[in-house]
Design a protein around this motif. Structure first.
Motif: not given
Length: 433
Positions: A376-379, A381-383, A318
């Motif tokens: 934001t978080k990857y893998n 993708l999520q806010e 993130c």
């Protein structure tokens, strides 16, 4: 000269139905209740009384006492949050729905671009759909034939005209649909959120087409969340809130008012801890050169953005990011904590964190800006959290253009950059360094 559009005390009312939620019941209760209701219905049927209903209706005013006038050749932008009543207003102007109260006077032929692609048939070819869609939008066959080559060239799908539309990509479909609609020649053109179709080049063509309509003396009404497009197309705008007009002025003033209403004037943004979130932003502020939170800064003053956040569950992949937007809602630039330190993508254990980033002095042009901060978080993708936190001002003190001419230099940035100049007797003596 009489106005082309005159809206007087326009209101639109809807009724929202609410189904009463029943408490949890066992099977025997359901059977007993069902038998009781059946008996009640029979009783009301034979007595002539209506059966009681568990559905309630709520009165909702999508528009309330809207008033404005437009002259020939004027372009009007309508902005506001989702649910403010923008699309409802356009549907009434387009005579798709009737107002509850009020009056509208329209002088001239009206064409509406409310939903791109309405009437397209997937089994028909692109060429056949041009004629079908053109007729639906009010064009005659002779008019379509006369403009056919221009429509095709504008859409950029010449190679696929004889291919059924069902094989088109979504982008090709909206390009063709907008191209047909954009070549209408009405006296009044009503446009709702269709200027963002296709790729960037096509969007520019769409905006250019709308500009051409106003130059040709047509009256244009535009609804869009793309504030830059509204600013480019419309000299005047309305700001709608909860169905009412709260500002009617030049577009720059309306956009500034719209953006500023989303913010407060606190120099420090704070929100309470929320343990239900994986991570949540707790505190955001901008510090001046003395380390004090502020919302006003000199052009030649260093600014530090400070962000405090709380991690409640272990995080991986993130980043903390921020974006800087103008009061016209144009993104100036953005940055993230992983830009120069990729290790931040590693594990972040539960705890309270504080991070900061420096905005260099003599960089941002004078004006007002809005900070947007997110996690934001990857893998995948999520806010995880996001706040539009602070509005601040760069004062026009010491900027190069102000010192030199006393005027304001346009643009988002006004950096002091290093220039190197050398002189020689002729070109051959110049040596690149």
């Amino acid at each position: 000269m009489s106005p082309v559009i005159k809206v007087e005390n326009l209101s639109k009312r809807y009724f929202i139905s609410h189904q009463k939620r029943e408490p949890y019941l066992a099977l025997r209760d359901v059977l007993a209740t069902g038998a009781k209701r059946f008996g009640n219905r029979l009783t009301h049927l034979f007595s002539g009384k209506q059966s009681p209903s568990i559905t309630t209706r709520e009165e909702f005013w999508a528009l309330k006492n809207v008033n404005f006038e437009l002259s020939q050749g004027e372009s009007l932008g309508i902005i506001g949050r989702n649910g403010a009543g923008k699309s409802t207003l356009l549907k009434i102007l387009s005579r798709i729905t009737e107002p509850t109260t009020g009056r509208i006077t329209l002088r001239g032929r009206v064409a509406s671009l409310l939903e791109v692609g309405t009437g397209f048939h997937p089994e028909l070819t692109g060429k056949e759909n041009i004629f079908l869609n053109g007729v639906i939008l009010g064009m005659g066959r002779a008019e379509i034939e006369r403009k056919f080559d221009e429509i095709v060239a504008f859409s950029g799908v010449e190679k696929f005209l004889d291919t059924p539309v069902k094989h088109y990509s979504s982008g090709m479909r909206v390009r063709l649909a907008f191209s047909v609609a954009a070549h209408l020649e009405p006296d009044i053109l009503v446009v709702d959120e269709v200027l963002s179709v296709g790729d960037l080049d096509f969007q520019q063509k769409c905006v250019g087409k709308m500009e051409g309509a106003t130059k040709d003396g047509r009256t244009v009404i535009v609804v869009s969340h793309d504030l830059a497009a509204v600013q480019r197309l419309c000299n005047r705008s309305l700001l709608l809130e909860q169905g009412s007009v709260v500002v009617d002025s030049n577009t720059d003033e309306v956009i500034r008012h719209y953006v500023s209403r989303r913010l407060d004037e606190r120099s420090v943004y704070e929100q309470a801890s929320n343990k239900e979130k994986t991570v949540n932003l707790r505190k955001v502020f901008l510090a001046n050169s003395h380390g004090t939170p502020s919302l006003e800064f000199r052009y030649d003053e260093q600014i530090t953005l400070v962000v405090e956040y709380e991690v409640n569950k272990t995080l991986k992949d993130c980043c903390i990011w921020f974006g800087l937007r103008t009061m016209q809602d144009v993104l100036a630039f953005g940055s993230a904590d992983i830009d120069v330190d990729a290790s931040m993508l590693g594990e972040r254990s539960p705890g309270y964190y504080r991070t900061s980033v420096v905005l260099s002095e003599s960089w941002l042009n004078a004006g007002q800006y809005v900070t947007v901060i997110g996690i934001t978080k990857y893998n995948p993708l999520q806010e995880l959290d996001r706040v539009e936190a602070l509005r601040f001002t760069i004062l026009d003190v010491g900027t190069p253009e102000k010192l030199r001419t006393g005027n304001f230099r346009p643009g988002i940035l006004q950096p002091l950059m290093t220039w190197t100049t050398s002189q020689a007797q002729d070109k051959a003596d110049l040596v690149e360094k």
